[in-house]
Motif scaffolding. Structure first.
Motif, PDB file in Angstrom:
ATOM      1  N   ASP A  59       0.868  -1.180   0.000  1.00  0.00           N
ATOM      2  CA  ASP A  59       0.000   0.000   0.000  1.00  0.00           C
ATOM      3  C   ASP A  59       0.903   1.228   0.000  1.00  0.00           C
ATOM      4  O   ASP A  59       1.553   1.538   1.000  1.00  0.00           O
ATOM      5  CB  ASP A  59      -0.890  -0.019   1.245  1.00  0.00           C
ATOM      6  CG  ASP A  59      -1.837   1.171   1.310  1.00  0.00           C
ATOM      7  OD1 ASP A  59      -1.699   2.086   0.486  1.00  0.00           O
ATOM      8  OD2 ASP A  59      -2.701   1.197   2.209  1.00  0.00           O
ATOM      9  N   GLU A  60       0.972   1.921  -1.133  1.00  0.00           N
ATOM     10  CA  GLU A  60       1.915   3.029  -1.270  1.00  0.00           C
ATOM     11  C   GLU A  60       1.603   4.173  -0.317  1.00  0.00           C
ATOM     12  O   GLU A  60       2.508   4.901   0.100  1.00  0.00           O
ATOM     13  CB  GLU A  60       1.915   3.536  -2.710  1.00  0.00           C
ATOM     14  CG  GLU A  60       2.488   2.546  -3.706  1.00  0.00           C
ATOM     15  CD  GLU A  60       2.618   3.128  -5.095  1.00  0.00           C
ATOM     16  OE1 GLU A  60       3.749   3.142  -5.608  1.00  0.00           O
ATOM     17  OE2 GLU A  60       1.591   3.547  -5.650  1.00  0.00           O
ATOM     18  N   PRO A 107      -7.633  -3.917  -8.149  1.00  0.00           N
ATOM     19  CA  PRO A 107      -8.715  -3.022  -7.730  1.00  0.00           C
ATOM     20  C   PRO A 107      -9.638  -3.661  -6.697  1.00  0.00           C
ATOM     21  O   PRO A 107     -10.099  -2.982  -5.775  1.00  0.00           O
ATOM     22  CB  PRO A 107      -9.460  -2.725  -9.043  1.00  0.00           C
ATOM     23  CG  PRO A 107      -8.438  -2.911 -10.104  1.00  0.00           C
ATOM     24  CD  PRO A 107      -7.587  -4.051  -9.632  1.00  0.00           C
ATOM     25  N   GLN A 119      -7.961  -3.453  -3.366  1.00  0.00           N
ATOM     26  CA  GLN A 119      -8.071  -2.096  -2.846  1.00  0.00           C
ATOM     27  C   GLN A 119      -9.408  -1.867  -2.165  1.00  0.00           C
ATOM     28  O   GLN A 119      -9.480  -1.305  -1.060  1.00  0.00           O
ATOM     29  CB  GLN A 119      -7.903  -1.075  -3.976  1.00  0.00           C
ATOM     30  CG  GLN A 119      -6.471  -0.820  -4.400  1.00  0.00           C
ATOM     31  CD  GLN A 119      -6.413   0.290  -5.421  1.00  0.00           C
ATOM     32  OE1 GLN A 119      -6.255   0.031  -6.614  1.00  0.00           O
ATOM     33  NE2 GLN A 119      -6.539   1.520  -4.978  1.00  0.00           N
ATOM     34  N   PRO A 166      -3.431   3.320  -3.733  1.00  0.00           N
ATOM     35  CA  PRO A 166      -2.807   2.601  -4.847  1.00  0.00           C
ATOM     36  C   PRO A 166      -1.871   1.497  -4.346  1.00  0.00           C
ATOM     37  O   PRO A 166      -1.193   1.641  -3.329  1.00  0.00           O
ATOM     38  CB  PRO A 166      -2.019   3.699  -5.575  1.00  0.00           C
ATOM     39  CG  PRO A 166      -2.708   4.970  -5.205  1.00  0.00           C
ATOM     40  CD  PRO A 166      -3.209   4.775  -3.813  1.00  0.00           C
ATOM     41  N   ARG A 224       1.196  -1.540  -5.328  1.00  0.00           N
ATOM     42  CA  ARG A 224       2.275  -1.932  -6.236  1.00  0.00           C
ATOM     43  C   ARG A 224       2.815  -3.282  -5.783  1.00  0.00           C
ATOM     44  O   ARG A 224       2.631  -3.685  -4.618  1.00  0.00           O
ATOM     45  CB  ARG A 224       3.386  -0.894  -6.224  1.00  0.00           C
ATOM     46  CG  ARG A 224       4.073  -0.724  -4.877  1.00  0.00           C
ATOM     47  CD  ARG A 224       5.366   0.067  -4.987  1.00  0.00           C
ATOM     48  NE  ARG A 224       5.951   0.374  -3.685  1.00  0.00           N
ATOM     49  CZ  ARG A 224       6.673  -0.481  -2.972  1.00  0.00           C
ATOM     50  NH1 ARG A 224       6.906  -1.707  -3.429  1.00  0.00           N
ATOM     51  NH2 ARG A 224       7.175  -0.134  -1.790  1.00  0.00           N
TER      52      ARG A 224
END
Length: 513
Positions: free
Chosen positions: A236-237, A256, A259, A266, A268
């Motif tokens: 989780d950025e 998505p 999330q 966002p 990664r």
């Protein structure tokens, strides 16, 4: 409007998009320009006028629901409301809630639909006294009114839906089925058959040298990928938290959906250092014994007994892995990315891919206690609200693809930025100038081509712009008895005396509308 003073000219060639794309016709006719640096579209004045016509049609479609115009500031509204995947639970922004609380005090003030036009999007807010089964039924009337009868309604994130137009050069992908199921691919679901029930086996470690992928692991153990658990590590950025997403080995993870399930920002792919920091081993990872990671598993994992999963040691896996006994998750949710060919969640037939252009997105009604109204019984109850956002550029692109032919655009009267395209040719300048003023006095929307260009250039531009009526005044037409009127849609032509042209147009308008 005089074309000689118009900003935004037609182009003979357009390289940004293929000819089959709706944007091609808009660019070539000078309705819009392509900002190559930012990768965005910009509307010239003629395009802005077209957008205003479409916006007016949208307002008319919403009028049956009690549409009013609300203040602007749509960008802050969507951000502050926490819509579509934001960590916070969606709610009305406080400034809007305070304003609405003064406007909606009784059931007599409901339902209402607030609509406004922002710089980059049109938005609307539906307010109701109770949850309506379809708060945005008016959108179907809008699509029909502007000639987009093929618009699809697609399931999207959580309780939102997207209206999209099928197009080979669409900017998104949808998964559809003949039974009527349709969803944007990131949010599409698939049928999931649970594994046959089995008695839980004992958890034991087995040597699996070099089996750091699902394919090599399944081949080495002689089992189908569906008997394995796939581990996907994400970061989780926004918060730096490590996320451990687990799906069955024959499926893929939808970022998505992860999330939404965990309410993150966002995501990664995690680095190997981040994976090892929580006690896992890249290529041989599982949630068993992992510390400090948020674990989310797909709904099929608890229904899949005796899986093979990583032992968090190199060249080693566990067999007999069972959810609940050997590990647990913070969240169990559908996090599988559906693919073309997967079974439809409704009927089981294969899903198909469809390229689409998203046009609008709306959500189901939800209550918000910040705005309370008085019921017929004298009690207070929270107002239900539903947001809607329309992408005007995408709507114009879809319209341009529908309302065109080989020569250019072909707007219906209800959408055309101007009704009349008046063309002055040599020998008819003075008569055309007088007719231009007469049309303006009669409040007929007219675009006057008074440029010093050849007839070929003027007629080509008239076809590209696609206004419903083209009026040509020149030495030839005057010698024949007046003004030549050509209908863009059918190519039908009429020769009308100059002093009867305005009356003819008005009579045609009555029949056309």
């Amino acid at each position: 409007m005089r074309l000689s003073q118009h900003f935004g000219h037609s182009s003979r060639q357009v390289h940004e998009v293929p000819e089959t794309h709706g944007a091609y016709a808009l660019l070539r006719a000078g309705y819009a320009a392509w900002e190559s640096g930012g990768g965005r579209w910009a509307l010239w004045p003629l395009g802005e006028r077209l957008a205003q016509r479409v916006f007016a049609a949208w307002q008319r479609a919403l009028a049956s629901a009690g549409s009013i115009v609300a203040p602007g500031g749509e960008a802050d509204f969507w951000r502050l409301a926490g819509l579509w995947g934001a960590p916070a639970r969606p709610r009305l922004p406080r400034p809007w809630a305070r304003w609405l609380a003064l406007q909606v005090m009784s059931y007599r003030h409901l339902p209402r639909t607030l609509a406004s036009q922002g710089a980059s999007a049109w938005w609307a807010l539906r307010l109701a006294a109770e949850a309506e089964p379809d708060p945005w039924m008016a959108m179907e009337n809008f699509w029909r009114a502007i000639g987009l009868g093929e618009v699809m309604r697609l399931a999207a994130a959580e309780d939102t839906q997207v209206w999209a137009w099928p197009h080979p050069q669409g900017e998104a992908e949808a998964l559809t089925c003949a039974c009527g199921y349709a969803a944007l691919q990131p949010w599409a679901t698939r049928a999931k058959a649970p594994a046959p029930p089995e008695e839980p086996q004992a958890l034991r470690a087995v040597s699996t040298p070099g089996a750091n992928t699902i394919r090599t692991l399944a081949a080495q153990l002689g089992i189908p990928p569906s008997r394995t658990a796939k581990a996907v590590f994400l970061t989780d950025e926004a918060h730096g938290a490590l996320i451990f997403a687990v799906v069955r080995g024959d499926m893929e993870v939808s970022l998505p959906k992860v999330q939404i399930a965990l309410g993150t920002g966002p995501l990664r792919p995690a680095t190997e250092a981040e994976i090892r920091a929580v006690g896992a081993e890249p290529g041989y990872a599982s949630p068993i014994g992992v510390q400090g990671a948020r674990v989310v598993v797909d709904t099929l994992i608890p229904r899949s007994p005796n899986l093979v999963a990583g032992a968090n040691r190199p060249d080693t896996h566990f067999v007999g892995v069972n959810y609940g006994r050997d590990f647990q998750a913070e969240v169990v949710a559908d996090i599988v990315a559906a693919q073309p060919g997967d079974p439809c969640p409704r009927c089981g037939r294969a899903l198909s891919r469809q390229s689409v252009l998203p046009l609008a997105q709306g959500a189901a009604l939800r209550p918000d206690e910040q705005v309370a109204f008085r019921t017929p019984e004298g009690k207070t109850a929270p107002v239900f609200w539903s947001p809607l956002r329309v992408a005007p550029w995408h709507v114009l692109v879809a319209l341009a693809a529908v309302h065109r032919d080989a020569q250019g655009l072909r707007w219906p009267v209800s959408l055309a930025p101007y009704l009349v395209h008046l063309v002055a040719l040599r020998g008819g300048e003075e008569a055309a100038e007088a007719l231009y003023h007469e049309l303006q006095t009669a409040e007929v929307a007219v675009l006057y081509d008074d440029r010093a260009e050849s007839p070929g250039v003027k007629f080509t531009d008239a076809d590209l712009l696609g206004l419903p009526l083209r009026l040509t005044v020149g030495r030839r037409s005057l010698s024949k008895g007046g003004v030549e009127i050509r209908l863009r849609a059918s190519g039908e032509q009429h020769l009308v005396p100059l002093d009867q042209a305005v009356a003819w147009i008005q009579a045609w308008m009555e029949g056309a509308l």
